[in-house]
Design a protein around this motif. Structure first.
Motif, mmCIF file in Angstrom:
data_model
loop_
_atom_site.group_PDB
_atom_site.id
_atom_site.type_symbol
_atom_site.label_atom_id
_atom_site.label_comp_id
_atom_site.label_asym_id
_atom_site.label_seq_id
_atom_site.Cartn_x
_atom_site.Cartn_y
_atom_site.Cartn_z
ATOM 1 N N GLY A 1 1.067 -6.841 -2.642
ATOM 2 C CA GLY A 1 -0.288 -6.316 -2.678
ATOM 3 C C GLY A 1 -1.166 -7.116 -3.622
ATOM 4 O O GLY A 1 -0.861 -8.251 -3.962
ATOM 5 N N THR B 1 1.926 -2.183 -1.015
ATOM 6 C CA THR B 1 2.616 -1.572 0.120
ATOM 7 C C THR B 1 3.773 -0.721 -0.373
ATOM 8 O O THR B 1 4.660 -1.207 -1.086
ATOM 9 C CB THR B 1 3.138 -2.646 1.085
ATOM 10 O OG1 THR B 1 2.031 -3.349 1.640
ATOM 11 C CG2 THR B 1 3.945 -2.023 2.213
ATOM 12 N N GLN C 1 -0.192 1.812 2.543
ATOM 13 C CA GLN C 1 -0.817 1.240 1.354
ATOM 14 C C GLN C 1 -1.082 2.326 0.315
ATOM 15 O O GLN C 1 -1.589 3.414 0.643
ATOM 16 C CB GLN C 1 -2.104 0.513 1.725
ATOM 17 C CG GLN C 1 -1.990 -0.419 2.930
ATOM 18 C CD GLN C 1 -0.686 -1.198 2.994
ATOM 19 O OE1 GLN C 1 -0.213 -1.728 1.989
ATOM 20 N NE2 GLN C 1 -0.096 -1.261 4.182
ATOM 21 N N ARG D 1 1.678 -4.107 6.082
ATOM 22 C CA ARG D 1 1.944 -4.447 4.689
ATOM 23 C C ARG D 1 1.034 -5.548 4.144
ATOM 24 O O ARG D 1 0.230 -6.130 4.846
ATOM 25 C CB ARG D 1 3.399 -4.863 4.506
ATOM 26 C CG ARG D 1 3.914 -6.033 5.337
ATOM 27 C CD ARG D 1 5.381 -6.276 4.988
ATOM 28 N NE ARG D 1 6.026 -7.304 5.776
ATOM 29 C CZ ARG D 1 6.760 -7.092 6.861
ATOM 30 N NH1 ARG D 1 6.907 -5.853 7.312
ATOM 31 N NH2 ARG D 1 7.343 -8.093 7.493
ATOM 32 N N PRO E 1 -1.453 -5.841 1.429
ATOM 33 C CA PRO E 1 -2.920 -5.763 1.354
ATOM 34 C C PRO E 1 -3.500 -6.710 0.308
ATOM 35 O O PRO E 1 -3.097 -6.700 -0.853
ATOM 36 C CB PRO E 1 -3.168 -4.312 0.962
ATOM 37 C CG PRO E 1 -1.947 -3.926 0.171
ATOM 38 C CD PRO E 1 -0.808 -4.647 0.838
ATOM 39 N N ALA F 1 -4.827 -6.895 5.605
ATOM 40 C CA ALA F 1 -3.387 -6.639 5.644
ATOM 41 C C ALA F 1 -2.850 -7.126 6.980
ATOM 42 O O ALA F 1 -3.572 -7.727 7.773
ATOM 43 C CB ALA F 1 -3.104 -5.150 5.430
#
Length: 499
Positions: A85, A110, A125, A154, A156, A173
């Motif tokens: 992330g 994620t 998320q 997944r 982001p 994402a």
């Protein structure tokens, strides 16, 4: 493992790339500059040196060269693993997660949900926040904040967008198995509205992961802004296994449109070399950029490994280094737009000791050069002659080593690590890899960063890059120039030994 073999493996610990002290790491996460410090978070197994127990490790730096490992930042628990992330500075506390005197850092990551979670089997998320500058984190009580009931939603990357449509947060994402980038918007980081999707396109030989989206001026012209979408994929890279690709186009606040798509839908294997790759080597993956960097600079870092053999590389107790940080820019080259990547290095590193050579006329064969070391920067300019191939052999012992070659007739840069040292720890490691390369003004320029277990090559001022792990005998530090099938001139060669 015996004490002797442990010492040999520890000899591979990089001198100027980040690696954790004694654990596993992979994808860089949450990259941000905040209050004078660069923060590198990363996928980390706090309990071992193979993949598992995914949490966010943490390291900090003030110069992007020297890193200090910090305690684990966001830990896995009985209900979730913490996958990749990003982090934003919520300057105006749009999320309401900050205090009266501290705007929060907000991590968007994620959640890979486990059996103890009602979301078991899904990836969604979630948020965590910090009000002490990124050192301690609290998970948001109402996680997840964005759920698609998907097993592969997944990675982001969130940034603040400001344009004709307004100012708001944008999340980029992936639906990994659909080869699709999905975009969302939010005013408060908690409630998200779907915007659009992009893909499949170009490289689709493996799942899509770790996207990024950012603007850059073309050739430094602030009146000509392009947007760059990066997407990493595994497998499906140009030389096998993991790799990262990019697209150049426009983002209007809702939709990304590409000007550089070669293949709509699934990739055409015959056109793999036409796609735009962040790095043509085997060991540059999950590359993403830092948020909030001063002066609008775009800085990226990647995981220096390949999922084909990442759990098996012969290092201990740590496993998995990061690449150098690279500043990226957009340039025009032969009527095409390309990313230029330059290592963030000169202003921050010890200059070391330098040896220079000029005007070396080489005939066919191997030509040893004094000054090879295990940790150095090599700068070389070659003017081609009649040789079919020419270049350098690094970390050698007179017979074996890693060959970095140029084949002008084929227009290729090659890295041959078949005799680079320990290559038999995994069947996929030994390789001869290549990238397209054309001369500039009749010559070829290479800048090569050699560390204890890696080589990063920046060719033609960073228009082509190749990153490769190597595991030579620690005693093998020989350097040689070579030519095959004819002659070549090394007009300049500079060797800088790093302390």
């Amino acid at each position: 493992m015996t004490a002797v073999s442990s010492l040999v493996n520890e000899a591979f610990r990089p001198a100027f790339h980040y690696a954790s002290k004694d654990t596993w790491l992979n994808d860089p996460n949450g990259l941000i500059f905040h209050d004078g410090t660069y923060h590198l978070y990363y996928q980390n197994n706090p309990f071992g040196n193979v993949w598992g127990n995914m949490s966010w490790g943490h390291a900090t730096s003030t110069d992007l060269v020297t890193w200090t490992e910090q305690p684990v930042a966001i830990a896995c628990d009985e209900s979730e693993d913490i996958f990749s992330g990003s982090i934003v500075w919520d300057e105006y506390n749009t999320s309401g997660l900050g205090g009266p005197l501290a705007a929060p850092l907000v991590a968007i990551y994620t959640s890979a949900f486990k059996e103890d979670s009602p979301h078991y089997g899904h990836q969604a998320q979630s948020l965590a926040w910090s009000t002490d500058g990124g050192y301690t984190w609290t998970k948001y009580h109402a996680n997840p904040v964005l759920e698609r009931e998907s097993a592969n939603f997944r990675d982001p990357k969130v940034f603040r967008y400001s344009g004709p449509r307004g100012s708001y947060w944008v999340m980029v994402a992936v639906e990994a198995h659909d080869y699709t980038v999905v975009l969302y918007r939010s005013d408060d980081l908690k409630t998200w509205e779907y915007l659009s999707s992009f893909g499949p396109a170009n490289g689709t030989g493996g799942v899509w992961e770790c996207p990024d989206l950012f603007p850059l001026p073309l050739d430094g012209n602030e009146d000509n802004i392009k947007w760059v979408l990066t997407v990493n994929l595994n497998p499906g890279g140009p030389n096998g296994g993991s790799a990262g690709q990019y697209f150049v186009g426009d983002f209007d606040g809702v939709r990304f449109s590409s000007e550089t798509t070669v293949t709509e839908g699934l990739q055409d294997p015959a056109r793999l070399s036409e796609y735009l790759w962040l790095d043509w080597g085997r060991d540059y993956y999950a590359a993403v950029s830092f948020n909030n960097v001063p002066d609008g600079r775009r800085l990226m870092i990647g995981w220096m490994n390949n999922w084909q053999y990442s759990n098996d590389i012969p290092t201990s107790p740590w496993r998995g280094p990061m690449s150098l940080v690279r500043e990226v820019s957009l340039v025009s080259f032969n009527a095409q737009i390309r990313l230029r990547q330059r290592p963030v290095w000169e202003a921050n590193a010890d200059p070391g000791r330098t040896v220079s050579y000029t005007g070396l006329d080489l005939d066919a064969g191997l030509h040893p050069v004094e000054g090879g070391t295990a940790v150095q920067v090599i700068e070389a300019t070659f003017v081609p002659g009649s040789a079919e191939e020419f270049g350098l052999m690094i970390r050698g012992n007179g017979d074996d080593g890693t060959r970095i070659g140029i084949r002008p007739g084929e227009g290729r840069l090659t890295v041959d690590r078949t005799t680079s040292g320990n290559t038999d720890f995994h069947e996929d490691f030994s390789s001869i890899d290549s990238a397209p390369l054309q001369p500039t003004g009749g010559s070829y320029d290479l800048r090569i960063f050699v560390d204890h277990c890696s080589v990063e090559i920046f060719a033609q001022d960073g228009q082509v890059t190749m990153t490769e792990l190597i595991f030579p005998d620690p005693e093998n530090v020989g350097l040689a120039l070579y030519a095959s099938g004819g002659t070549v001139k090394a007009s300049s060669l500079t060797l800088t030994t790093l302390d």
